[in-house]
Motif scaffolding. Structure first.
Motif, PDB file in Angstrom:
ATOM      1  N   UNK A 167      42.860 -19.087 -75.437  1.00  0.00           N
ATOM      2  CA  UNK A 167      42.226 -20.409 -75.429  1.00  0.00           C
ATOM      3  C   UNK A 167      43.001 -21.314 -74.494  1.00  0.00           C
ATOM      4  N   UNK A 168      42.303 -21.841 -73.484  1.00  0.00           N
ATOM      5  CA  UNK A 168      42.938 -22.636 -72.440  1.00  0.00           C
ATOM      6  C   UNK A 168      42.899 -24.140 -72.709  1.00  0.00           C
ATOM      7  N   UNK A 169      41.866 -24.625 -73.377  1.00  0.00           N
ATOM      8  CA  UNK A 169      41.664 -26.076 -73.449  1.00  0.00           C
ATOM      9  C   UNK A 169      41.267 -26.502 -74.845  1.00  0.00           C
ATOM     10  N   UNK A 170      41.612 -27.757 -75.186  1.00  0.00           N
ATOM     11  CA  UNK A 170      41.423 -28.249 -76.547  1.00  0.00           C
ATOM     12  C   UNK A 170      41.283 -29.763 -76.529  1.00  0.00           C
ATOM     13  N   UNK A 171      40.420 -30.295 -77.400  1.00  0.00           N
ATOM     14  CA  UNK A 171      40.303 -31.744 -77.554  1.00  0.00           C
ATOM     15  C   UNK A 171      39.847 -32.048 -78.974  1.00  0.00           C
ATOM     16  N   UNK A 184      48.651 -23.551 -74.206  1.00  0.00           N
ATOM     17  CA  UNK A 184      47.940 -24.082 -73.049  1.00  0.00           C
ATOM     18  C   UNK A 184      47.580 -25.559 -73.173  1.00  0.00           C
ATOM     19  N   UNK A 185      47.276 -26.023 -74.394  1.00  0.00           N
ATOM     20  CA  UNK A 185      46.796 -27.400 -74.507  1.00  0.00           C
ATOM     21  C   UNK A 185      47.112 -27.958 -75.886  1.00  0.00           C
ATOM     22  N   UNK A 186      47.094 -29.296 -75.976  1.00  0.00           N
ATOM     23  CA  UNK A 186      47.385 -30.015 -77.215  1.00  0.00           C
ATOM     24  C   UNK A 186      46.341 -31.100 -77.439  1.00  0.00           C
ATOM     25  N   UNK A 187      46.102 -31.418 -78.711  1.00  0.00           N
ATOM     26  CA  UNK A 187      45.247 -32.542 -79.073  1.00  0.00           C
ATOM     27  C   UNK A 187      45.929 -33.286 -80.214  1.00  0.00           C
ATOM     28  N   UNK A 188      46.011 -34.611 -80.103  1.00  0.00           N
ATOM     29  CA  UNK A 188      46.711 -35.433 -81.088  1.00  0.00           C
ATOM     30  C   UNK A 188      45.752 -36.477 -81.638  1.00  0.00           C
ATOM     31  N   UNK A 189      45.748 -36.631 -82.969  1.00  0.00           N
ATOM     32  CA  UNK A 189      44.916 -37.639 -83.611  1.00  0.00           C
ATOM     33  C   UNK A 189      45.759 -38.444 -84.583  1.00  0.00           C
ATOM     34  N   UNK A 190      45.649 -39.765 -84.486  1.00  0.00           N
ATOM     35  CA  UNK A 190      46.286 -40.670 -85.457  1.00  0.00           C
ATOM     36  C   UNK A 190      47.799 -40.488 -85.524  1.00  0.00           C
TER      37      UNK A 190
END
Length: 422
Positions: free
Chosen positions: A115-119, A396-402
């Motif tokens: 998995x390359x991308x994340x949001x 590959x990627x990170x997503x941050x919430x709150x």
């Protein structure tokens, strides 16, 4: 800085079952390089004792609920190792049950696509991920339940983004296409793209939005950064990057980051209809130069030279830009003094892949060795928080919430969630 074995929760679990177990830890600072074995002993209830030989360590504690192992020392304060709360391997590849790091199932199931991308959606309820096989999945962020299948790309998916409304998604990758998806249309699991943008001659590594998504910037392997208009479904500017301002030809752009700061004395936009672009500055990262460009006027601002191949860029403030390099070096620049960086870190042994915001003066820095490290720009220091999980597999990627819910995706085909709330 401390490094620990990636599956340390299994050592805790083994101690809980058998009464005792061990795990390895490594401490590196300057010329000091110590590796030690920590002995874990189960006590009454849910408590554990730890024994070690590394002199810098003063105390070790374990938070069972949050899956945190905290190393206290007399020099840097503490280092908090964080294991994932949940891990999902079913989103790309063979459908399987959801995973927990406490169950050693990482190698026991069929192949999963990297998995390359994340949001994560603006309200935090949905995750979107893109794989090497062109698949894009939308799932709930709490349970990993599949909500949408957005397959229509060919090849690697380099970036996926929710628009600020959370009702529309955008995807881009190796097939040189950018697609927009209406996530509200119908209730079917399978979805079709509403709009497709074409024009790049190489894979698209990053997309960034302007003014709630009216425009967006795309950074491509063809060496250009294009500016697009969503309403007219057209490309406004073929290339924002000023190639005439660099010595060597730019063959690809790895990353792009935007910063918005309204100003009283703004440079006039090229077109009055582009007034909403005022205040947006793009940081466009090529292998050895990050170039800053004013979006509204399309004008060149400055080049930041890393002398290293930069993979990722992030704005910390209106004057501070951070770049993570293939060599494992991190550069911090004050754009008012572009000739030399404020700070250069050589602490990391592995390449940086992406940078994500974590608080006003901190970043989470993902690497190719499977770790994610916190970096505090104010103190110019690494290591207060280290996210673990993948075993030498690229994050590959990170997503941050709150500022507390953190998600990562990696080459092993897993999406992992972490609890970093105080």
């Amino acid at each position: 800085m401390y490094f620990i074995q990636h599956d340390w929760p299994l050592s805790i679990k083994e101690a809980s079952k058998n009464g005792t177990s061990t795990l390895w830890i490594n401490y590196i600072k300057g010329k000091v390089d110590e590796t030690d074995t920590i002995t874990i002993t189960k006590q009454k209830g849910s408590s554990y004792t730890f024994k070690w030989k590394i002199e810098s360590i003063k105390h070790i504690e374990y938070d069972l609920k949050k899956q945190h192992l905290i190393i206290h020392d007399g020099e840097s304060g503490h280092c908090q190792f964080v294991a994932p709360k949940k891990s999902w391997g079913h989103l790309h590849g063979i459908p399987v049950e959801k995973f927990d790091l406490n169950h050693d199932n990482l190698q026991s199931h069929s192949k999963r696509d990297p998995i390359y991308s994340l949001d994560i959606s603006p309200k935090g309820g949905m995750l979107m991920s893109g794989s090497t096989e062109g698949s894009v999945r939308v799932a709930t962020s709490s349970s990993g339940q599949l909500m949408r299948d957005l397959d229509s790309h060919v090849g690697d998916m380099y970036d996926v983004k929710f628009l600020p409304s959370g009702k529309v998604a955008m995807t881009a990758g190796a097939d040189t296409q950018i697609k927009i998806w209406d996530l509200q249309e119908g209730s079917a699991l399978m979805s079709q793209a509403s709009v497709t943008f074409v024009g790049h001659q190489g894979g698209i590594n990053r997309i960034q939005f302007i003014d709630r998504g009216r425009n967006f910037v795309s950074a491509s392997n063809d060496g250009t950064a294009a500016l697009w208009d969503c309403a007219s479904q057209s490309r406004i500017v073929q290339n924002l990057f000023h190639s005439n301002r660099v010595k060597n030809p730019i063959r690809r752009l790895h990353d792009a980051a935007l910063f918005y700061q309204p100003q009283d004395n703004e440079i006039a936009p090229v077109d009055r209809r582009d007034f909403h672009q005022h205040g947006y500055i793009a940081a466009l990262t090529s292998p050895f130069v990050t170039q800053l460009v004013d979006i509204a006027s399309r004008s060149f601002i400055v080049n930041l030279d890393t002398k290293e191949e930069a993979n990722a860029v992030h704005w910390v403030s209106s004057t501070t830009v951070v770049m993570g390099c293939e060599s494992g070096i991190l550069y911090v620049y004050d754009i008012r003094q572009p000739k030399s960086p404020l700070f250069v870190s050589h602490e990391q042994p592995s390449s940086f892949t992406t940078l994500a915001p974590f608080g006003s003066q901190s970043l989470l820095c993902a690497t190719k060795d499977g770790h994610v490290y916190s970096f505090n720009v104010s103190s110019q220091s690494f290591g207060d928080i280290v996210l673990t999980g993948p075993h030498l597999d690229v994050v590959h990627d990170l997503a941050v919430y709150n500022q507390g819910d953190v998600y990562s995706c990696s080459r092993d085909g897993f999406v992992r969630s972490y609890d970093l709330h105080p």
